[in-house]
Design a protein around this motif. Structure first.
Motif, PDB file in Angstrom:
ATOM      1  N   UNK A 236      83.869  39.487  45.832  1.00 36.58           N
ATOM      2  CA  UNK A 236      83.992  38.045  46.070  1.00 36.58           C
ATOM      3  C   UNK A 236      83.865  37.730  47.566  1.00 36.58           C
ATOM      4  N   UNK A 237      84.434  38.603  48.404  1.00 36.69           N
ATOM      5  CA  UNK A 237      84.366  38.379  49.847  1.00 36.69           C
ATOM      6  C   UNK A 237      82.955  38.448  50.383  1.00 36.69           C
ATOM      7  N   UNK A 238      82.158  39.372  49.854  1.00 36.94           N
ATOM      8  CA  UNK A 238      80.750  39.448  50.266  1.00 36.94           C
ATOM      9  C   UNK A 238      79.982  38.215  49.805  1.00 36.94           C
ATOM     10  N   UNK A 239      80.267  37.756  48.581  1.00 36.58           N
ATOM     11  CA  UNK A 239      79.600  36.544  48.093  1.00 36.58           C
ATOM     12  C   UNK A 239      79.902  35.360  48.995  1.00 36.58           C
ATOM     13  N   UNK A 240      81.160  35.248  49.434  1.00 28.86           N
ATOM     14  CA  UNK A 240      81.511  34.156  50.346  1.00 28.86           C
ATOM     15  C   UNK A 240      80.879  34.369  51.721  1.00 28.86           C
ATOM     16  N   UNK A 241      80.941  35.583  52.243  1.00 31.11           N
ATOM     17  CA  UNK A 241      80.424  35.868  53.583  1.00 31.11           C
ATOM     18  C   UNK A 241      78.924  35.624  53.663  1.00 31.11           C
ATOM     19  N   UNK A 248      80.337  29.564  45.590  1.00 32.03           N
ATOM     20  CA  UNK A 248      79.608  30.793  45.239  1.00 32.03           C
ATOM     21  C   UNK A 248      80.603  31.915  44.964  1.00 32.03           C
ATOM     22  N   UNK A 249      81.596  32.067  45.835  1.00 37.15           N
ATOM     23  CA  UNK A 249      82.622  33.083  45.622  1.00 37.15           C
ATOM     24  C   UNK A 249      83.397  32.810  44.339  1.00 37.15           C
ATOM     25  N   UNK A 250      83.736  31.541  44.106  1.00 36.29           N
ATOM     26  CA  UNK A 250      84.456  31.191  42.877  1.00 36.29           C
ATOM     27  C   UNK A 250      83.603  31.464  41.644  1.00 36.29           C
ATOM     28  N   UNK A 251      82.296  31.194  41.747  1.00 34.59           N
ATOM     29  CA  UNK A 251      81.405  31.461  40.624  1.00 34.59           C
ATOM     30  C   UNK A 251      81.305  32.942  40.308  1.00 34.59           C
ATOM     31  N   UNK A 252      81.225  33.781  41.330  1.00 35.04           N
ATOM     32  CA  UNK A 252      81.172  35.228  41.117  1.00 35.04           C
ATOM     33  C   UNK A 252      82.494  35.717  40.533  1.00 35.04           C
ATOM     34  N   UNK A 253      83.595  35.190  41.028  1.00 33.56           N
ATOM     35  CA  UNK A 253      84.918  35.524  40.497  1.00 33.56           C
ATOM     36  C   UNK A 253      85.005  35.155  39.016  1.00 33.56           C
ATOM     37  N   UNK A 254      84.570  33.961  38.690  1.00 35.65           N
ATOM     38  CA  UNK A 254      84.578  33.498  37.298  1.00 35.65           C
ATOM     39  C   UNK A 254      83.667  34.363  36.425  1.00 35.65           C
ATOM     40  N   UNK A 255      82.498  34.722  36.937  1.00 33.22           N
ATOM     41  CA  UNK A 255      81.575  35.572  36.183  1.00 33.22           C
ATOM     42  C   UNK A 255      82.196  36.934  35.901  1.00 33.22           C
TER      43      UNK A 255
END
Length: 271
Positions: A236-241, A248-255
């Motif tokens: 999630x941190x890489x998605x946000x970074x 985007x980070x929330x979407x990856x977390x949800x996925x």
């Protein structure tokens, strides 16, 4: 009421005034439906006062630091469900997603959903900040591939097992998990903590430290869950970074959570 609250979160970044109006309506509905009780007025009123002080005194450095610290502590209390007056609305109670899954429960939590509102007052770039995109688009593909890979590693360690689910409560789970879990947690750990740590320590230390704190937040589930939550936090941190976008980070977390529910024992393997 819950759809109204989710809608407020959905428009919080592009239409803040509309989001506040929807939040106020959801709050009133919460008191009428007994989801919110009178003790909840204290953290709500204190948060509103702190936000007002920040907005009205942008040049007073000491006051800005004090109010940000107080709002962060308020957000921490909301995350840990420490503030009284917030009544969770139980959706699933001690139910198995599948025959090999541990029984679990989940509820809608009004207090946790308030975290993005509180932290946005601390950090205007909570939802959108400077991105650091990877050199090759394939890095995103590898990041998404890490989701089933990490879940498969959990299978190899005996924590999970493959098991397909399509529960009747899937829609309620998706609403709760996207808005009241993934977005709230990413606002705290990536949008706020990782961003503040990045400003002070640099990219890699911020990523690792925020991920570790995210893992420690799952300590109630045991050492193995702390480890896997920390590794998931890196994803999630890489998605946000890379994107600079909280959603985007929330979407990856949800996925990640949705993949876990649909294809593996959820929340864990019943031994």
């Amino acid at each position: 009421m819950w759809v109204m609250l989710a809608s407020a979160l959905a428009v919080l970044s592009p239409a803040r005034r509309l989001a506040i109006m929807l939040l106020l309506c959801a709050t009133l509905a919460g008191f009428f439906t007994d989801t919110l009780r009178w003790p909840a007025l204290l953290p709500l009123a204190v948060s509103a006062l702190l936000v007002w002080l920040r907005v009205e005194n942008p040049a007073r450095r000491g006051l800005q630091v004090m109010t940000e610290t107080a709002l962060l502590l308020t957000a921490g209390g909301l995350f840990l469900h420490l503030w009284p007056g917030f009544q969770p609305l139980l959706q699933v109670d001690n139910m198995q997603a599948g025959p090999r899954s541990l029984p679990f429960s989940f509820a809608y939590h009004f207090d946790k959903a308030l975290i993005p509102f509180v932290l946005l007052a601390c950090l205007p770039t909570l939802f959108r900040t400077r991105p650091f995109p990877p050199r090759h688009i394939s890095a995103w593909l590898l990041l998404l591939a890490a989701i089933p890979l990490l879940l498969y590693v959990a299978v190899c360690t005996g924590g999970l097992a493959p098991e397909r689910h399509w529960p009747a409560w899937l829609g309620r789970f998706m609403l709760a998990n996207l808005f009241f879990v993934a977005l709230a947690e990413e606002a705290l750990f990536r949008g706020y903590l990782q961003q503040r740590l990045r400003q002070r320590l640099g990219n890699l230390p911020a990523l690792l430290l925020a991920s570790l704190l995210f893992g420690v937040a799952h300590v109630a589930g045991g050492a193995l869950l702390v480890l896997f939550a920390t590794l998931a936090g890196v994803i999630y941190g890489l998605a946000w970074h890379w994107s600079g976008r909280l959603w985007v980070a929330a979407g990856v977390h949800f996925l990640f959570n949705l993949t876990h529910l649909l294809w593996f024992t959820y929340p864990a393997l019943q031994h």
